[in-house]
Motif scaffolding. Structure first.
Motif, PDB file in Angstrom:
ATOM      1  N   TYR A  25      22.465 -28.101 -54.811  1.00 42.42           N
ATOM      2  CA  TYR A  25      21.730 -29.192 -55.467  1.00 42.42           C
ATOM      3  C   TYR A  25      22.721 -30.188 -56.055  1.00 42.42           C
ATOM      4  O   TYR A  25      23.701 -29.787 -56.690  1.00 42.42           O
ATOM      5  CB  TYR A  25      20.827 -28.632 -56.575  1.00 42.42           C
ATOM      6  CG  TYR A  25      19.676 -27.828 -56.024  1.00 42.42           C
ATOM      7  CD1 TYR A  25      18.461 -28.432 -55.700  1.00 42.42           C
ATOM      8  CD2 TYR A  25      19.804 -26.456 -55.799  1.00 42.42           C
ATOM      9  CE1 TYR A  25      17.412 -27.698 -55.169  1.00 42.42           C
ATOM     10  CE2 TYR A  25      18.760 -25.708 -55.272  1.00 42.42           C
ATOM     11  CZ  TYR A  25      17.563 -26.338 -54.952  1.00 42.42           C
ATOM     12  OH  TYR A  25      16.531 -25.611 -54.424  1.00 42.42           O
ATOM     13  N   TYR A  52      20.465 -30.458 -51.136  1.00 39.16           N
ATOM     14  CA  TYR A  52      19.385 -31.220 -51.769  1.00 39.16           C
ATOM     15  C   TYR A  52      20.013 -32.228 -52.726  1.00 39.16           C
ATOM     16  O   TYR A  52      20.346 -31.889 -53.863  1.00 39.16           O
ATOM     17  CB  TYR A  52      18.432 -30.293 -52.526  1.00 39.16           C
ATOM     18  CG  TYR A  52      17.779 -29.272 -51.618  1.00 39.16           C
ATOM     19  CD1 TYR A  52      16.649 -29.614 -50.860  1.00 39.16           C
ATOM     20  CD2 TYR A  52      18.311 -27.993 -51.475  1.00 39.16           C
ATOM     21  CE1 TYR A  52      16.071 -28.697 -49.995  1.00 39.16           C
ATOM     22  CE2 TYR A  52      17.730 -27.070 -50.613  1.00 39.16           C
ATOM     23  CZ  TYR A  52      16.620 -27.429 -49.877  1.00 39.16           C
ATOM     24  OH  TYR A  52      16.050 -26.527 -49.017  1.00 39.16           O
ATOM     25  N   PRO A  68      14.015 -35.008 -52.599  1.00 38.54           N
ATOM     26  CA  PRO A  68      15.415 -34.691 -52.321  1.00 38.54           C
ATOM     27  C   PRO A  68      15.935 -35.415 -51.082  1.00 38.54           C
ATOM     28  O   PRO A  68      15.175 -35.801 -50.203  1.00 38.54           O
ATOM     29  CB  PRO A  68      15.402 -33.175 -52.086  1.00 38.54           C
ATOM     30  CG  PRO A  68      14.116 -32.683 -52.647  1.00 38.54           C
ATOM     31  CD  PRO A  68      13.150 -33.811 -52.491  1.00 38.54           C
TER      32      PRO A  68
END
Length: 480
Positions: A56, A96, A441
């Motif tokens: 992330y 993401y 995302p």
């Protein structure tokens, strides 16, 4: 609705084939896609065939300080991006981007969705100088100045005033030398790099002709590497200007220092004190710009011009050293001196910030307290990179420390300390949460669209890339 989510669910065996046909994967998420994040992911994927890693990242673009911290004239350092791209394209890895952990999704929500969570979000704040006048116009942190010429969206609004003759850089590490080179390098060199267009335009009109690089200790404690010093010494169109008094007794001290430090100090001594050969003298005579280290000096105040708006100089305390070698301490002598300048750049280090109230954080050391990357008093939580160690070392140092953290995760999986007997939803539940929160995302293939566009724009002007400078523009290209 999100392609990246569907792809990750398929490869994790949640959809598309019988989920019961193989043991459920160990799901690990990594927060931050700089070198620490990618090296941690790389080692985890290699170590066990059942690990799925989701990365992330707050920005729509990956690679952290490799993209936003490495000097534009050091393209070879950015070659690690090829390795990181291979990792991102691994069937058990998913990226993401545009997800701000701590805001869009909490660490505890990630802990519920994954077997293990690795914090690798680096050091994004500046260490304060703690001196009067550091908030005046014309004073910048090196982190922001570097972010400005490297296209970090949060530094896009910076408009450094380069209309002065003298710039002062506080700190003598590699970042300080990067900034000095960018201020003094011929534009013919910089225009062929991925430096941002606004920075090129500002440098075209720059009046900076002299850069002083100031350190509180002496020549044998300087923090840069020999490679960076050599580049400074050989920088076209410039000549060094040092004070011979700063090098008194340095030759004596050389006998006891380790070899890398000895070579670095010898080059410093040669540059500062030796009479140059004919060819070098000729080169120096033609130079229109100068640079120099000033040792045994600490900032005590930045002062303003008569209107009180812009800086006009800096007051420095003169130090002496107590002790020797790496452990030598700078002690005030009571003497002060003033340097006239119109630009001060503080390069005294980066600092990590806490990401989420649930995560232990040591505000004094500005790190997450950990043992070999295992976050103390927080089972299943790990950290790697500068968040783990503080902002030290080069990319190779970060690689080793990230591999160590990954090994701790694997040991905990192997020993059963990390319980993987219950299946975890991983990105499936996180994507659902993000959708509810209207966060879309950016997948790695979306990033590749940005990459293609930046490369195309760069080629048009003879550069390796022309970076997109705002998150809005990045998202527009990613979603085109």
């Amino acid at each position: 609705s999100n392609v990246a989510c569907i792809r990750s669910l398929y490869s994790a065996g949640v959809i598309g084939r019988g989920a019961s046909s193989s043991p459920s994967p160990s799901k690990i998420c990594v927060i931050g896609s700089g070198p620490a994040g990618f090296y941690t992911a790389q080692h985890l994927l290699k170590a066990r065939q059942d690990i799925v890693v989701d990365i992330y990242e707050r920005l729509p673009v990956p690679f952290g300080l490799v993209r936003f911290g490495v000097a534009p004239d050091h393209p070879e350092v950015k070659n690690v991006i090829n390795t990181f791209t291979q990792t991102a394209n691994h069937p058990r890895c998913h990226f993401y981007g545009n997800v701000n952990v701590g805001k869009d999704v909490s660490v505890s929500e990630l802990q519920q969705a994954y077997h293990g969570v690795v914090l690798s979000y680096g050091a994004e704040a500046n260490r304060s100088m703690g001196v009067q006048g550091e908030d005046l116009a014309g004073v910048y942190s090196a982190k922001d100045f570097v972010g400005w010429y490297n296209g970090l969206p949060s530094c896009r609004e910076l408009t450094p005033d380069l209309s002065c003759d003298t710039a002062v850089i506080l700190g003598q590490g590699n970042v300080a030398l990067d900034v000095a080179r960018v201020l003094l390098a011929p534009l013919s060199i910089l225009k062929k790099t991925d430096i941002t267009q606004p920075a090129v335009e500002a440098l075209v009109h720059s009046q900076v002709r002299r850069v002083l690089i100031i350190g509180r200790r002496g020549p044998t404690q300087i923090a840069c590497t020999i490679k960076e010093l050599r580049e400074m010494v050989n920088l076209p169109g410039t000549r060094p200007e040092m004070k011979a008094a700063d090098f008194a007794e340095v030759s004596e001290a050389l006998k006891d220092v380790p070899r890398p430090r000895k070579r670095l100090t010898e080059l410093l001594l040669k540059t500062a004190l030796e009479v140059p050969g004919e060819k070098e003298q000729e080169r120096r005579n033609k130079a229109t710009r100068t640079w120099g280290f000033r040792f045994y000096r600490s900032p005590i105040e930045v002062f303003a011009d008569a209107e009180g708006k812009k800086i006009s100089g800096i007051r420095l305390a003169v130090n002496k050293l107590e002790g020797s070698g790496e452990g030598a301490q700078a002690v005030l002598t009571g003497e002060v001196e003033e340097v006239s300048c119109g630009l001060v750049i503080s390069s005294i280090g980066y600092k990590s910030l806490p990401i989420d109230p649930s995560v232990p954080f040591d505000p004094c050391k500005a790190i997450v307290p950990n043992t070999l990357g295992r976050v103390q008093q927080a089972k299943g939580l790990y950290c790697s990179g500068w968040l783990k160690t503080g902002p030290t070392g080069v990319i190779a140092t970060t690689m080793n420390n990230s591999f160590d953290t990954a090994r701790s995760v694997v040991e905990d999986l192997n020993s059963g300390t990390l319980d993987v007997s219950t299946e975890k939803p991983g990105s499936q539940s996180i994507c659902a949460l993000l959708e509810q929160r209207r966060v879309k995302p950016v997948s790695f293939s979306d990033w590749e669209k940005i990459n293609t566009e930046e490369t195309r724009r760069g080629e048009a002007v003879g550069k390796p890339r022309e970076k997109l400078l705002s998150v809005e523009e990045m998202l527009r290209v990613a979603r085109a």
